[in-house]
Write a protein that holds these residues in place. Structure first.
Motif, PDB file in Angstrom:
ATOM      1  N   SER A  85       7.897  -0.508 -19.241  1.00  0.00           N
ATOM      2  CA  SER A  85       8.692  -1.551 -18.570  1.00  0.00           C
ATOM      3  C   SER A  85       8.378  -2.939 -19.137  1.00  0.00           C
ATOM      4  O   SER A  85       8.321  -3.928 -18.391  1.00  0.00           O
ATOM      5  N   GLY A  86       8.175  -2.995 -20.449  1.00  0.00           N
ATOM      6  CA  GLY A  86       7.945  -4.282 -21.097  1.00  0.00           C
ATOM      7  C   GLY A  86       6.588  -4.887 -20.844  1.00  0.00           C
ATOM      8  O   GLY A  86       6.377  -6.076 -21.133  1.00  0.00           O
ATOM      9  N   VAL A  87       5.626  -4.115 -20.332  1.00  0.00           N
ATOM     10  CA  VAL A  87       4.281  -4.617 -20.053  1.00  0.00           C
ATOM     11  C   VAL A  87       3.328  -4.105 -21.126  1.00  0.00           C
ATOM     12  O   VAL A  87       3.157  -2.897 -21.290  1.00  0.00           O
ATOM     13  N   THR A  88       2.718  -5.016 -21.877  1.00  0.00           N
ATOM     14  CA  THR A  88       1.770  -4.628 -22.913  1.00  0.00           C
ATOM     15  C   THR A  88       0.374  -4.436 -22.315  1.00  0.00           C
ATOM     16  O   THR A  88       0.070  -4.925 -21.226  1.00  0.00           O
ATOM     17  N   THR A  89      -0.468  -3.716 -23.046  1.00  0.00           N
ATOM     18  CA  THR A  89      -1.836  -3.460 -22.600  1.00  0.00           C
ATOM     19  C   THR A  89      -2.816  -3.876 -23.689  1.00  0.00           C
ATOM     20  O   THR A  89      -2.414  -4.190 -24.814  1.00  0.00           O
ATOM     21  N   ASN A  90      -4.086  -3.831 -23.360  1.00  0.00           N
ATOM     22  CA  ASN A  90      -5.131  -4.216 -24.315  1.00  0.00           C
ATOM     23  C   ASN A  90      -5.436  -3.064 -25.267  1.00  0.00           C
ATOM     24  O   ASN A  90      -6.569  -2.624 -25.410  1.00  0.00           O
ATOM     25  N   TYR A  91      -4.386  -2.568 -25.905  1.00  0.00           N
ATOM     26  CA  TYR A  91      -4.541  -1.551 -26.944  1.00  0.00           C
ATOM     27  C   TYR A  91      -5.143  -2.216 -28.173  1.00  0.00           C
ATOM     28  O   TYR A  91      -4.708  -3.288 -28.599  1.00  0.00           O
ATOM     29  N   LEU A 133      -9.348  -7.095 -32.012  1.00  0.00           N
ATOM     30  CA  LEU A 133      -8.039  -7.674 -31.789  1.00  0.00           C
ATOM     31  C   LEU A 133      -7.366  -6.915 -30.654  1.00  0.00           C
ATOM     32  O   LEU A 133      -7.832  -5.842 -30.250  1.00  0.00           O
ATOM     33  N   THR A 134      -6.285  -7.457 -30.135  1.00  0.00           N
ATOM     34  CA  THR A 134      -5.579  -6.827 -29.033  1.00  0.00           C
ATOM     35  C   THR A 134      -4.088  -6.766 -29.332  1.00  0.00           C
ATOM     36  O   THR A 134      -3.579  -7.525 -30.168  1.00  0.00           O
ATOM     37  N   SER A 135      -3.394  -5.857 -28.642  1.00  0.00           N
ATOM     38  CA  SER A 135      -1.940  -5.788 -28.738  1.00  0.00           C
ATOM     39  C   SER A 135      -1.261  -6.421 -27.534  1.00  0.00           C
ATOM     40  O   SER A 135      -0.040  -6.353 -27.405  1.00  0.00           O
ATOM     41  N   LEU A 136      -2.041  -7.040 -26.649  1.00  0.00           N
ATOM     42  CA  LEU A 136      -1.443  -7.765 -25.532  1.00  0.00           C
ATOM     43  C   LEU A 136      -0.482  -8.830 -26.049  1.00  0.00           C
ATOM     44  O   LEU A 136      -0.718  -9.448 -27.085  1.00  0.00           O
ATOM     45  N   ASP A 137       0.592  -9.035 -25.299  1.00  0.00           N
ATOM     46  CA  ASP A 137       1.540 -10.076 -25.652  1.00  0.00           C
ATOM     47  C   ASP A 137       0.810 -11.420 -25.717  1.00  0.00           C
ATOM     48  O   ASP A 137       0.021 -11.748 -24.829  1.00  0.00           O
ATOM     49  N   PRO A 138       1.047 -12.201 -26.763  1.00  0.00           N
ATOM     50  CA  PRO A 138       0.379 -13.501 -26.846  1.00  0.00           C
ATOM     51  C   PRO A 138       0.795 -14.431 -25.713  1.00  0.00           C
ATOM     52  O   PRO A 138       1.882 -14.306 -25.135  1.00  0.00           O
ATOM     53  N   SER A 139      -0.058 -15.390 -25.446  1.00  0.00           N
ATOM     54  CA  SER A 139       0.283 -16.433 -24.485  1.00  0.00           C
ATOM     55  C   SER A 139       1.511 -17.192 -24.968  1.00  0.00           C
ATOM     56  O   SER A 139       1.624 -17.504 -26.159  1.00  0.00           O
ATOM     57  N   PRO A 140       2.456 -17.537 -24.078  1.00  0.00           N
ATOM     58  CA  PRO A 140       3.631 -18.302 -24.505  1.00  0.00           C
ATOM     59  C   PRO A 140       3.347 -19.771 -24.764  1.00  0.00           C
ATOM     60  O   PRO A 140       4.156 -20.458 -25.372  1.00  0.00           O
ATOM     61  N   ASP A 216       5.105 -24.093 -30.752  1.00  0.00           N
ATOM     62  CA  ASP A 216       4.931 -22.696 -31.134  1.00  0.00           C
ATOM     63  C   ASP A 216       4.743 -21.864 -29.875  1.00  0.00           C
ATOM     64  O   ASP A 216       3.973 -22.243 -28.976  1.00  0.00           O
ATOM     65  N   SER A 217       5.418 -20.715 -29.817  1.00  0.00           N
ATOM     66  CA  SER A 217       5.317 -19.851 -28.634  1.00  0.00           C
ATOM     67  C   SER A 217       5.456 -18.414 -29.108  1.00  0.00           C
ATOM     68  O   SER A 217       6.562 -17.909 -29.292  1.00  0.00           O
ATOM     69  N   PHE A 218       4.322 -17.718 -29.284  1.00  0.00           N
ATOM     70  CA  PHE A 218       4.308 -16.416 -29.941  1.00  0.00           C
ATOM     71  C   PHE A 218       4.557 -15.248 -28.993  1.00  0.00           C
ATOM     72  O   PHE A 218       4.575 -14.099 -29.425  1.00  0.00           O
ATOM     73  N   SER A 219       4.753 -15.524 -27.719  1.00  0.00           N
ATOM     74  CA  SER A 219       5.036 -14.443 -26.776  1.00  0.00           C
ATOM     75  C   SER A 219       6.327 -13.734 -27.132  1.00  0.00           C
ATOM     76  O   SER A 219       7.295 -14.354 -27.591  1.00  0.00           O
ATOM     77  N   GLY A 224       1.181  -8.782 -20.320  1.00  0.00           N
ATOM     78  CA  GLY A 224       0.361  -7.797 -19.659  1.00  0.00           C
ATOM     79  C   GLY A 224       0.331  -8.053 -18.164  1.00  0.00           C
ATOM     80  O   GLY A 224       0.764  -9.116 -17.686  1.00  0.00           O
ATOM     81  N   ALA A 225      -0.173  -7.096 -17.424  1.00  0.00           N
ATOM     82  CA  ALA A 225      -0.221  -7.221 -15.964  1.00  0.00           C
ATOM     83  C   ALA A 225      -0.953  -8.490 -15.561  1.00  0.00           C
ATOM     84  O   ALA A 225      -2.067  -8.763 -16.019  1.00  0.00           O
ATOM     85  N   GLY A 226      -0.299  -9.301 -14.739  1.00  0.00           N
ATOM     86  CA  GLY A 226      -0.910 -10.524 -14.241  1.00  0.00           C
ATOM     87  C   GLY A 226      -0.895 -11.680 -15.211  1.00  0.00           C
ATOM     88  O   GLY A 226      -1.435 -12.752 -14.906  1.00  0.00           O
ATOM     89  N   GLN A 227      -0.279 -11.511 -16.391  1.00  0.00           N
ATOM     90  CA  GLN A 227      -0.250 -12.561 -17.394  1.00  0.00           C
ATOM     91  C   GLN A 227       1.057 -13.351 -17.315  1.00  0.00           C
ATOM     92  O   GLN A 227       2.070 -12.854 -16.815  1.00  0.00           O
ATOM     93  N   PRO A 228       1.072 -14.579 -17.807  1.00  0.00           N
ATOM     94  CA  PRO A 228       2.266 -15.427 -17.687  1.00  0.00           C
ATOM     95  C   PRO A 228       3.424 -14.931 -18.552  1.00  0.00           C
ATOM     96  O   PRO A 228       3.217 -14.466 -19.672  1.00  0.00           O
ATOM     97  N   ALA A 229       4.618 -15.056 -18.009  1.00  0.00           N
ATOM     98  CA  ALA A 229       5.822 -14.693 -18.751  1.00  0.00           C
ATOM     99  C   ALA A 229       6.325 -15.901 -19.538  1.00  0.00           C
ATOM    100  O   ALA A 229       6.009 -17.049 -19.216  1.00  0.00           O
ATOM    101  N   ALA A 230       7.092 -15.613 -20.585  1.00  0.00           N
ATOM    102  CA  ALA A 230       7.651 -16.686 -21.399  1.00  0.00           C
ATOM    103  C   ALA A 230       8.843 -17.315 -20.697  1.00  0.00           C
ATOM    104  O   ALA A 230       9.607 -16.649 -19.997  1.00  0.00           O
ATOM    105  N   SER A 231       9.021 -18.622 -20.884  1.00  0.00           N
ATOM    106  CA  SER A 231      10.183 -19.322 -20.340  1.00  0.00           C
ATOM    107  C   SER A 231      10.629 -20.379 -21.348  1.00  0.00           C
ATOM    108  O   SER A 231       9.859 -21.297 -21.672  1.00  0.00           O
TER     109      SER A 231
END
Length: 480
Positions: A85-91, A133-140, A216-219, A224-231
């Motif tokens: 559902s579009g939620v990345t994890t710390n893979y 390194l992580t595969s979590l979505d970057p901070s926006p 720059d906004s790399f999201s 990930g769960a509890g992390q900020p979404a891009a806007s």
């Protein structure tokens, strides 16, 4: 018993043979299939997953005395792990090593074991500090500063550890054992040591960097769960979400690195209506000094159109490339439909030959700035000539698939091709009678679809079960 043959030495020897060289590119058909079970685990106990990148170490290539079987070391790279559902994890991003035994079958078979893949090792990607390194979505809104890097890198939110974030796709090996990885988040190019330690990074032209709210906004808006979404959800310029660098290839002489975008940037048509996002960019970097890759070329590759079920014109996305020469490239492009989709019958899967010989080199020009789009409303600027292309392999060819019991059916089963095919690797046939023949290996991304999954410390259940698979085609590639 295998007899080792050095690829380049053999090519030199074959030049002197009195055989006619091929004049045209040709597809000689599907000659083998291999599978890795969806439930396969690597040495860290995590789900093996996908083939977003493939690379062969041709120094290890062996062919038996009769010429019927081959053995070689193959490296494979998954992308960002299981995403629900579009939620990345710390893979943790990684690279796998396989021993590949290949027994081509020109006539087809009821079995799908012509490519036997033995997983022998897995290497995690780390910083020099040892941090994974992580595969979590970057901070926006925040990027990562690191000693030794002159620009900021995509990183996860501080609340998620502030680790460098990478959605790894293409893979390119160098003779010194180091390797390049292309990334969708940046989109950046990363170079790693043979043991997976990050050595350097390359930032592409500013036109490709995703920007939101004038920064720059790399999201990719997959927090990930509890992390900020891009806007806003999509960047206003630069690469689209999940459509950064998708393909990577190193030239035969090891001096040039080629990287291919999955689709057009936002300003070049990616923000427009259907059919306007076809002008992807292919970039060339001089890697004579691999620690300081230098942009030397950039061309427009128009991605192919195909009609969907309503005969609406759609654009296929690029997924991988192989550099055949300085001007010719194999590119894998698909509609992303297959097993697990509804319906599951793909309308477009193909390997194309792109030719940039007459295309405009736009590197360093005004279109490397996002303020100057190279296309408006799906129309390329008059001063830019795009590359040309022709289809080499139609992966949906029912006759070829049926040779090995595969299908492209609307109602899927375990032999229906997966939706995502994302990797290519070229294996020389080493056949003196047809010196221009190769085996093209094509791998799928199964999106970690398995009912017996495990990653990031937790089990997961994702259906349907989709095996990782490699298809092998025999092709003639003159001048390669």
């Amino acid at each position: 018993m295998f007899r080792p043959l050095r690829f380049f030495a053999l090519l030199c020897a074959m030049v002197a043979l009195p055989v006619a060289r091929a004049q045209t590119f040709a597809n000689k058909g599907l000659v083998g299939v291999g599978r890795v079970a969806d439930s396969k685990k690597d040495k860290f106990g995590e789900t093996f997953g996908s083939l977003s990148g493939l690379a062969l170490d041709l120094r290890t290539l062996q062919r038996n005395a009769s010429g019927s079987t081959y053995a070689v070391t193959l490296y494979a790279q998954p992308d960002r792990g299981y995403v629900k559902s579009g939620v990345t994890t710390n893979y943790r991003p990684r690279r796998h090593r396989f021993t590949l035994a290949f027994n081509p079958d020109n006539n087809g078979s009821s079995s799908q074991n012509q490519l036997d893949l033995t997983l022998s090792d897995t290497t995690l990607f780390t910083e020099s500090s040892g941090a994974s390194l992580t595969s979590l979505d970057p901070s926006p809104t925040a990027s990562g500063a690191r000693a030794g890097f002159s620009f900021a890198l995509p990183q996860s939110a501080q609340s998620a550890g502030g680790r460098l974030s990478i959605d790894s796709e293409g893979l390119g090996l160098l003779a010194d054992g180091t390797f390049f990885v292309c990334d969708e988040y940046g989109p950046y190019l990363y170079r790693f040591s043979a043991t997976g330690v990050l050595l350097s990074a390359t930032r592409p032209p500013e036109a490709l960097i995703p920007r939101r709210n004038n920064q720059d906004s790399f999201s990719s808006d997959s927090p990930g769960a509890g992390q900020p979404a891009a806007s806003p959800s999509q960047p206003t310029s630069g690469r689209e979400n999940n459509k950064g660098f998708e393909g990577l290839s190193v030239s035969a002489d090891g001096r040039t690195l080629y990287a291919l975008m999955q689709a057009a940037t936002r300003q070049d048509g990616g923000a427009g209506n259907l059919g306007q996002n076809r002008f992807a960019r292919l970039l060339a970097y001089d890697i004579t000094n691999p620690a300081a890759a230098t942009l030397t070329g950039e061309w427009v590759l128009p991605l192919p159109f195909y009609p969907d079920g309503s005969n609406i014109q759609q654009v296929a996305e690029s997924h991988e490339l192989v550099a055949l020469s300085a001007t010719k490239f194999l590119v894998l492009a698909t509609d992303g439909v297959g097993r697990g989709s509804s319906p599951s019958n793909s309308r477009y899967r193909a390997v194309l030959v792109f030719d940039t010989a007459s295309a405009t080199n736009i590197a360093g020009t005004s279109v490397d700035n996002a303020a100057t789009p190279l296309a408006q409303n799906g129309v390329l600027a008059n001063n830019i000539t795009a590359a040309t292309s022709t289809v080499l392999i139609d992966l949906n060819d029912a006759t070829q698939l049926a040779k090995f019991g595969l299908n492209n059916n609307a109602n899927d089963n375990s032999d229906t091709l997966a939706g995502k095919w994302e990797s290519l690797a070229l294996l020389p046939a080493l056949d003196a009678t047809t010196p221009d023949d190769f085996f093209l290996l094509i791998g799928n991304d199964n999106d970690f679809s398995t009912s017996d999954g495990f990653q990031d410390g937790a089990a997961f259940n994702a259906s349907p079960n989709i095996d990782t698979m490699i298809l092998a085609y025999r092709v003639t590639l003159p001048g390669t």
